[in-house]
Design a protein around this motif. Structure first.
Motif, PDB file in Angstrom:
ATOM      1  N   ASP A   1       0.774  -1.224  -0.450  1.00 17.93           N
ATOM      2  CA  ASP A   1       0.022  -0.124  -0.237  1.00 17.93           C
ATOM      3  C   ASP A   1       0.789   0.784  -0.014  1.00 17.93           C
ATOM      4  OD1 ASP A   1      -1.399   2.210   0.612  1.00 17.93           O
ATOM      5  OD2 ASP A   1      -3.172   1.331   1.810  1.00 17.93           O
ATOM      6  N   PRO A   2       0.880   2.236  -0.657  1.00 14.39           N
ATOM      7  CA  PRO A   2       1.719   3.306  -0.961  1.00 14.39           C
ATOM      8  C   PRO A   2       1.937   3.957   0.112  1.00 14.39           C
ATOM      9  CG  PRO A   2       1.121   2.494  -3.339  1.00 14.39           C
ATOM     10  CD  PRO A   2       0.113   2.079  -2.462  1.00 14.39           C
ATOM     11  N   MET A   3       0.583   3.953   0.606  1.00 12.67           N
ATOM     12  CA  MET A   3      -0.057   4.421   2.083  1.00 12.67           C
ATOM     13  C   MET A   3       1.343   4.972   2.624  1.00 12.67           C
ATOM     14  SD  MET A   3      -3.289   5.980   3.588  1.00 12.67           S
ATOM     15  CE  MET A   3      -3.068   3.629   4.853  1.00 12.67           C
ATOM     16  N   TRP A   4       1.669   3.859   2.967  1.00 15.39           N
ATOM     17  CA  TRP A   4       2.917   3.187   3.838  1.00 15.39           C
ATOM     18  C   TRP A   4       4.344   3.285   3.399  1.00 15.39           C
ATOM     19  CZ3 TRP A   4       0.454   4.026   8.272  1.00 15.39           C
ATOM     20  CH2 TRP A   4      -1.036   4.034   8.524  1.00 15.39           C
ATOM     21  N   LYS A   5       5.029   3.792   2.323  1.00 14.84           N
ATOM     22  CA  LYS A   5       6.286   3.625   2.321  1.00 14.84           C
ATOM     23  C   LYS A   5       6.768   4.332   2.118  1.00 14.84           C
ATOM     24  CE  LYS A   5       4.717   7.626  -1.310  1.00 14.84           C
ATOM     25  NZ  LYS A   5       5.314   7.732  -3.200  1.00 14.84           N
ATOM     26  N   LYS A   6       6.590   5.644   3.406  1.00 11.45           N
ATOM     27  CA  LYS A   6       7.547   6.545   4.023  1.00 11.45           C
ATOM     28  C   LYS A   6       9.077   5.218   4.894  1.00 11.45           C
ATOM     29  CE  LYS A   6       5.547  10.607   2.818  1.00 11.45           C
ATOM     30  NZ  LYS A   6       5.894  11.812   3.827  1.00 11.45           N
ATOM     31  N   PHE A   7       8.221   4.702   5.191  1.00 12.53           N
ATOM     32  CA  PHE A   7       9.015   4.114   6.661  1.00 12.53           C
ATOM     33  C   PHE A   7       8.837   2.076   6.170  1.00 12.53           C
ATOM     34  CE2 PHE A   7       7.641   8.015   7.949  1.00 12.53           C
ATOM     35  CZ  PHE A   7       8.816   8.807   8.087  1.00 12.53           C
TER      36      PHE A   7
END
Length: 227
Positions: free
Chosen positions: A97-103
């Motif tokens: 899910d790209p929403m959680w891609k930062k970490f």
């Protein structure tokens, strides 16, 4: 025993006895595997801090960050030789899910629930997910986190699940109803170090010794003063 498809940097593992999958054996095994009545169970292995899988996994339903060892016949199926086979499993949906891609998000707690039919994990800053071990499908449980950390053990005699709090204290919770975030229940006797010089080196561990029993392993650094 077959090797993992990919080495794990910081693995978590859960063993589910054979009795838990017996009723769903036809769904649990692939067409190339055959259920064996003498199989002791299934070992699930996963990364504690799995990487996001936003690229290169579009056409792959499974992930080498989540795997399971099962027992069955070697291919071809007609062979009489049986062994442990390792196969990748679908990852929790948040990993794609790209929403959680930062970490990268750590799995803070993991446990077997539903009478041995489901695996529950809590993921830092994300929420709690459940995997059905018969179909290997994941579903979100809630945006809340389990109140315990690390591996959680079930004690049938008490009908409670035991683990540790963030401060490494023994605690228990009732995970039979997951419609809302479980709360800690009861007060449990804690270990008091015999001397203030005993320094806890790492988080304690629950060690399952069977029959719904466990022991607690704690690691201390002690200072001996000579006169």
């Amino acid at each position: 025993m077959a090797s993992l498809h990919k080495p794990k940097e910081d693995p978590l593992s859960l063993f589910i006895p054979n009795a838990a999958i017996g009723q769903n054996k036809a769904d649990f095994l692939t067409d190339e595997e055959e259920y064996d009545e003498d199989c002791v169970g299934t070992l699930f292995v996963m990364e504690r801090s799995p990487n996001m899988e936003l690229r290169g996994y579009k056409d792959h339903q499974t992930s080498d960050q989540f795997e399971a060892y099962t027992y069955g016949h070697q291919q071809p199926k007609k062979s009489s030789f049986k062994s442990w086979n390792c196969r990748p499993l679908p990852p929790p949906p948040y990993l794609r899910d790209p929403m959680w891609k930062k970490f990268c998000h750590d799995i803070t707690a993991y446990v077997v629930v539903g009478g041995g039919t489901q695996i529950l994990i809590s993921v830092e800053d994300v929420g709690t997910y459940c995997m059905d071990i018969a179909t290997h499908t994941w579903s979100p449980v809630g945006k809340w986190m389990l109140p315990l950390y690390g591996k959680i053990e079930y004690v049938p005699k008490l009908g409670l699940w035991f683990g540790f709090t963030a401060k490494h204290h023994l605690a228990a919770a009732d995970l039979s109803d997951l419609d809302s975030r479980p709360r800690l229940v009861g007060a449990w006797k804690e270990f008091d170090p015999p001397d203030e010089d005993w320094v806890l080196l790492q988080g304690p561990q629950l060690v399952n010794i069977g029959s719904g029993r466990f022991c607690i392993a704690r690691f201390f650094n002690t200072t001996i003063t000579s006169y």
